[in-house]
Design a protein around this motif. Structure first.
Motif, mmCIF file in Angstrom:
data_model
loop_
_atom_site.group_PDB
_atom_site.id
_atom_site.type_symbol
_atom_site.label_atom_id
_atom_site.label_comp_id
_atom_site.label_asym_id
_atom_site.label_seq_id
_atom_site.Cartn_x
_atom_site.Cartn_y
_atom_site.Cartn_z
ATOM 1 N N VAL A 195 7.351 3.074 -7.068
ATOM 2 C CA VAL A 195 6.944 1.820 -6.446
ATOM 3 C C VAL A 195 6.918 1.961 -4.930
ATOM 4 N N SER A 196 7.946 2.578 -4.378
ATOM 5 C CA SER A 196 8.028 2.749 -2.931
ATOM 6 C C SER A 196 6.827 3.523 -2.397
ATOM 7 N N GLU A 197 6.507 4.621 -3.035
ATOM 8 C CA GLU A 197 5.371 5.448 -2.601
ATOM 9 C C GLU A 197 4.053 4.662 -2.665
ATOM 10 N N LYS A 198 3.870 3.898 -3.727
ATOM 11 C CA LYS A 198 2.653 3.106 -3.886
ATOM 12 C C LYS A 198 2.553 2.040 -2.793
ATOM 13 N N LEU A 199 3.671 1.369 -2.485
ATOM 14 C CA LEU A 199 3.662 0.359 -1.429
ATOM 15 C C LEU A 199 3.390 0.979 -0.054
ATOM 16 N N VAL A 200 3.953 2.133 0.205
ATOM 17 C CA VAL A 200 3.682 2.835 1.455
ATOM 18 C C VAL A 200 2.192 3.113 1.592
ATOM 19 N N THR A 201 1.583 3.549 0.525
ATOM 20 C CA THR A 201 0.145 3.831 0.533
ATOM 21 C C THR A 201 -0.682 2.568 0.751
ATOM 22 N N LEU A 202 -0.334 1.500 0.061
ATOM 23 C CA LEU A 202 -1.100 0.265 0.142
ATOM 24 C C LEU A 202 -0.926 -0.453 1.476
ATOM 25 N N LEU A 203 0.278 -0.410 2.050
ATOM 26 C CA LEU A 203 0.584 -1.186 3.248
ATOM 27 C C LEU A 203 0.577 -0.370 4.539
ATOM 28 N N ASP A 204 0.613 0.947 4.410
ATOM 29 C CA ASP A 204 0.719 1.817 5.581
ATOM 30 C C ASP A 204 1.949 1.464 6.413
ATOM 31 N N LEU A 205 3.047 1.187 5.697
ATOM 32 C CA LEU A 205 4.353 0.904 6.309
ATOM 33 C C LEU A 205 5.419 1.678 5.535
ATOM 34 N N PRO A 206 6.462 2.126 6.215
ATOM 35 C CA PRO A 206 7.568 2.753 5.492
ATOM 36 C C PRO A 206 8.235 1.741 4.558
ATOM 37 N N ALA A 207 8.723 2.237 3.431
ATOM 38 C CA ALA A 207 9.439 1.374 2.475
ATOM 39 C C ALA A 207 10.775 1.992 2.154
#
Length: 76
Positions: A64-76
């Motif tokens: 989930v973290s990796e996917k959110l980083v990709t989608l948001l271009d923000l560290p998670a």
């Protein structure tokens, strides 16, 4: 109610909600260090108690973290 069994679809919804919150907060993106992420454990071997629901099997191994980083271009 949203369908929560598909991790890829739900993570996209999470990213959309995060973008809305950022936009509505008035905070400039360069001021945001990253996003926090809290999920129930899916790993009984790591913790004493495992939260388990039938639908969660699809979430096992989904980053989930990796996917959110990709989608948001923000560290998670």
């Amino acid at each position: 109610m949203r369908e929560t069994t598909d991790p890829a679809a739900m993570t996209t919804v999470m990213a959309e909600l995060e973008e809305t919150m950022i936009c509505e907060s008035g905070i400039e993106e360069h001021q945001i260090w990253g996003i926090g992420l809290v999920l129930p454990t899916l790993h009984a071997d790591t913790y004493e108690v495992e939260m388990n629901m039938l639908e969660w099997d699809l979430w096992r191994g989904f980053n989930v973290s990796e996917k959110l980083v990709t989608l948001l271009d923000l560290p998670a």
